[in-house]
Design an enzyme around this catalytic site. Sequence first.
Site, PDB file in Angstrom:
ATOM      1  N   ARG A   1       0.827  -1.214   0.000  1.00  0.00           N
ATOM      2  CA  ARG A   1       0.000   0.000   0.000  1.00  0.00           C
ATOM      3  C   ARG A   1       0.860   1.262   0.000  1.00  0.00           C
ATOM      4  O   ARG A   1       0.542   2.272   0.617  1.00  0.00           O
ATOM      5  CB  ARG A   1      -0.983   0.021   1.166  1.00  0.00           C
TER       6      ARG A   1
ATOM      7  N   GLU B   1       1.225  13.173   5.415  1.00  0.00           N
ATOM      8  CA  GLU B   1       2.364  14.096   5.579  1.00  0.00           C
ATOM      9  C   GLU B   1       3.028  14.354   4.223  1.00  0.00           C
ATOM     10  O   GLU B   1       3.372  15.492   3.895  1.00  0.00           O
ATOM     11  CB  GLU B   1       3.369  13.500   6.569  1.00  0.00           C
TER      12      GLU B   1
ATOM     13  N   GLU C   1      -1.603   7.505  13.798  1.00  0.00           N
ATOM     14  CA  GLU C   1      -0.532   7.555  14.801  1.00  0.00           C
ATOM     15  C   GLU C   1      -1.128   7.554  16.211  1.00  0.00           C
ATOM     16  O   GLU C   1      -0.593   6.920  17.117  1.00  0.00           O
ATOM     17  CB  GLU C   1       0.321   8.820  14.616  1.00  0.00           C
TER      18      GLU C   1
HETATM   19  C1  1HE Z   1       1.699  -2.055   5.612  1.00  0.00           C
HETATM   20  C2  1HE Z   1       1.242  -0.764   5.947  1.00  0.00           C
HETATM   21  C3  1HE Z   1       2.112   0.058   6.698  1.00  0.00           C
HETATM   22  C4  1HE Z   1      -0.308  -1.772   4.823  1.00  0.00           C
HETATM   23  N1  1HE Z   1       3.314  -0.435   7.039  1.00  0.00           N
HETATM   24  N2  1HE Z   1       2.895  -2.508   5.981  1.00  0.00           N
HETATM   25  N3  1HE Z   1      -0.074   3.652   8.870  1.00  0.00           N
HETATM   26  C5  1HE Z   1      -1.143   2.968   9.313  1.00  0.00           C
HETATM   27  O1  1HE Z   1      -1.360   2.752  10.475  1.00  0.00           O
HETATM   28  C6  1HE Z   1      -2.050   2.437   8.226  1.00  0.00           C
HETATM   29  C7  1HE Z   1      -1.966   0.929   8.201  1.00  0.00           C
HETATM   30  N4  1HE Z   1      -2.590   0.370   7.019  1.00  0.00           N
HETATM   31  C8  1HE Z   1      -3.939   0.244   6.900  1.00  0.00           C
HETATM   32  O2  1HE Z   1      -4.730   0.723   7.689  1.00  0.00           O
HETATM   33  C9  1HE Z   1      -4.432  -0.493   5.678  1.00  0.00           C
HETATM   34  O3  1HE Z   1      -3.371  -1.339   5.211  1.00  0.00           O
HETATM   35  C10 1HE Z   1      -4.872   0.431   4.516  1.00  0.00           C
HETATM   36  C11 1HE Z   1      -6.188   1.128   4.885  1.00  0.00           C
HETATM   37  C12 1HE Z   1      -3.831   1.478   4.159  1.00  0.00           C
HETATM   38  C13 1HE Z   1      -5.100  -0.455   3.244  1.00  0.00           C
HETATM   39  O4  1HE Z   1      -5.972  -1.524   3.533  1.00  0.00           O
HETATM   40  P1  1HE Z   1      -6.036  -2.773   2.511  1.00  0.00           P
HETATM   41  O5  1HE Z   1      -7.121  -3.697   3.027  1.00  0.00           O
HETATM   42  O6  1HE Z   1      -6.146  -2.307   1.117  1.00  0.00           O
HETATM   43  O7  1HE Z   1      -4.594  -3.497   2.617  1.00  0.00           O
HETATM   44  P2  1HE Z   1      -4.035  -4.457   3.779  1.00  0.00           P
HETATM   45  O8  1HE Z   1      -4.516  -5.855   3.543  1.00  0.00           O
HETATM   46  O9  1HE Z   1      -4.276  -3.897   5.135  1.00  0.00           O
HETATM   47  O10 1HE Z   1      -2.455  -4.366   3.540  1.00  0.00           O
HETATM   48  C14 1HE Z   1      -1.834  -5.018   2.433  1.00  0.00           C
HETATM   49  C15 1HE Z   1      -0.404  -5.271   2.847  1.00  0.00           C
HETATM   50  O11 1HE Z   1       0.258  -4.032   3.072  1.00  0.00           O
HETATM   51  C16 1HE Z   1      -0.278  -6.050   4.151  1.00  0.00           C
HETATM   52  O12 1HE Z   1       0.901  -6.815   4.101  1.00  0.00           O
HETATM   53  P3  1HE Z   1       0.852  -8.422   3.768  1.00  0.00           P
HETATM   54  O13 1HE Z   1       2.283  -8.850   3.807  1.00  0.00           O
HETATM   55  O14 1HE Z   1      -0.021  -9.024   4.847  1.00  0.00           O
HETATM   56  O15 1HE Z   1       0.213  -8.544   2.395  1.00  0.00           O
HETATM   57  C17 1HE Z   1      -0.100  -4.952   5.177  1.00  0.00           C
HETATM   58  O16 1HE Z   1       0.565  -5.397   6.353  1.00  0.00           O
HETATM   59  C18 1HE Z   1       0.786  -3.988   4.393  1.00  0.00           C
HETATM   60  N5  1HE Z   1       0.708  -2.637   4.917  1.00  0.00           N
HETATM   61  N6  1HE Z   1      -0.003  -0.608   5.442  1.00  0.00           N
HETATM   62  C19 1HE Z   1       3.669  -1.677   6.683  1.00  0.00           C
HETATM   63  N7  1HE Z   1       1.789   1.292   7.014  1.00  0.00           N
HETATM   64  C20 1HE Z   1       7.208   9.682  10.096  1.00  0.00           C
HETATM   65  S1  1HE Z   1       5.991   9.241  11.164  1.00  0.00           S
HETATM   66  C21 1HE Z   1       4.659   8.621  10.240  1.00  0.00           C
HETATM   67  C22 1HE Z   1       3.865   7.746  11.126  1.00  0.00           C
HETATM   68  C23 1HE Z   1       2.855   6.957  10.404  1.00  0.00           C
HETATM   69  O17 1HE Z   1       2.686   7.025   9.206  1.00  0.00           O
HETATM   70  S2  1HE Z   1       1.911   5.956  11.385  1.00  0.00           S
HETATM   71  C24 1HE Z   1       0.625   5.395  10.345  1.00  0.00           C
HETATM   72  C25 1HE Z   1       0.995   4.110   9.707  1.00  0.00           C
END
Ligand code: 1HE
Length: 274
Positions: free
Chosen positions: A41, A127, A147
């Site tokens: 993603r 961001e 976050e």
């Molecule tokens: C990830 C990440 C990620 C997905 N880091 N691997 N960001 C978040 O807290 C958002 C976290 N992500 C989500 O809420 C959802 O993934 C989404 C809404 C963005 C997309 O949902 P979806 O159903 O299309 O995808 P999915 O099945 O959740 O994710 C597909 C894969 O991407 C899956 O990995 P897989 O190996 O199981 O296939 C997920 O683990 C991976 N994935 N998002 C790592 N963020 C400088 S400070 C900034 C601080 C932040 O940004 S904190 C917020 C982080």
Amino acid sequence: MQPQVSNALPRTDKPVKKLAYLKFQRHGDIGMLTLNRPAKRNALSDAMVAELDACFGALPGDVKAVVLHGAGKHFCAGLDLAELANRSAAEGAAHSRGWHRVFERIQFGRVPVVAVLHGAVVGGGLELASTAHLRVAEAGTFYALPEGQRGIFVGGGASVRVPRLIGAARMADMMFTGRVYSAEEGQAAGISTYLVPAGKGLAKGIELAERIAGNAPATNFALMHALPRIAELGQDAGLLMESLMAGIAQSEPEAKRRMTDFLEKRASKVKRRG
Ligand code: 1HE
């Protein structure tokens, strides 16, 4: 001797030969930069942020604007949570400063950036989007700052850039409560300034980038580098800086040519819409 703080992103200025997580293509004067890690993603790993740094540090000289968008179903899922390892406080701060440096390079770089948003624009994805100079959102886009729910704080500049778009109260609400803004709410609040149907974002982004690329360079410079600074100044200093920038822009041959074109009826008029 102080211990080295690791996890800070290394500075790169060399043109990137091979991109693993981004795709860069030309569309005439426009550089099309795609976050290209759809399986995750477009989560921002350190390697991906380093590629952003390198791309914006080495844009071809004839690129006049950049369109930034994401491959797959989402613009960007934010920080790669798999890399949020056991950092010390100092390492965490250094890592955040690394993002700041790269994101400043985008915001205060050489060319305007149009971000085209779809799907999730969350955490570090918001961001990144807020470093751009214009945001076009497709219907179905959603915005969040998870976050708050992950037990951390923003670190990629959100606390500076997001309140300037939507106000600190709305940002605090997003983080306190996990509130998710829809595309329509994001448009009303000021995250995006264009809202288009799903699938139409890139075409709109390119149209806007081409229009921006056609501006006089001094105008784009003023909008990128002077306006955000002036907006932070008090009235006295702000008005003086505006006058200085106005004087510089007016004195450019390009400005004189455009004025003459209008006065000699060669330039388009401002038209009422619809
Ligand atoms: C990830 C990440 C990620 C997905 N880091 N691997 N960001 C978040 O807290 C958002 C976290 N992500 C989500 O809420 C959802 O993934 C989404 C809404 C963005 C997309 O949902 P979806 O159903 O299309 O995808 P999915 O099945 O959740 O994710 C597909 C894969 O991407 C899956 O990995 P897989 O190996 O199981 O296939 C997920 O683990 C991976 N994935 N998002 C790592 N963020 C400088 S400070 C900034 C601080 C932040 O940004 S904190 C917020 C982080």
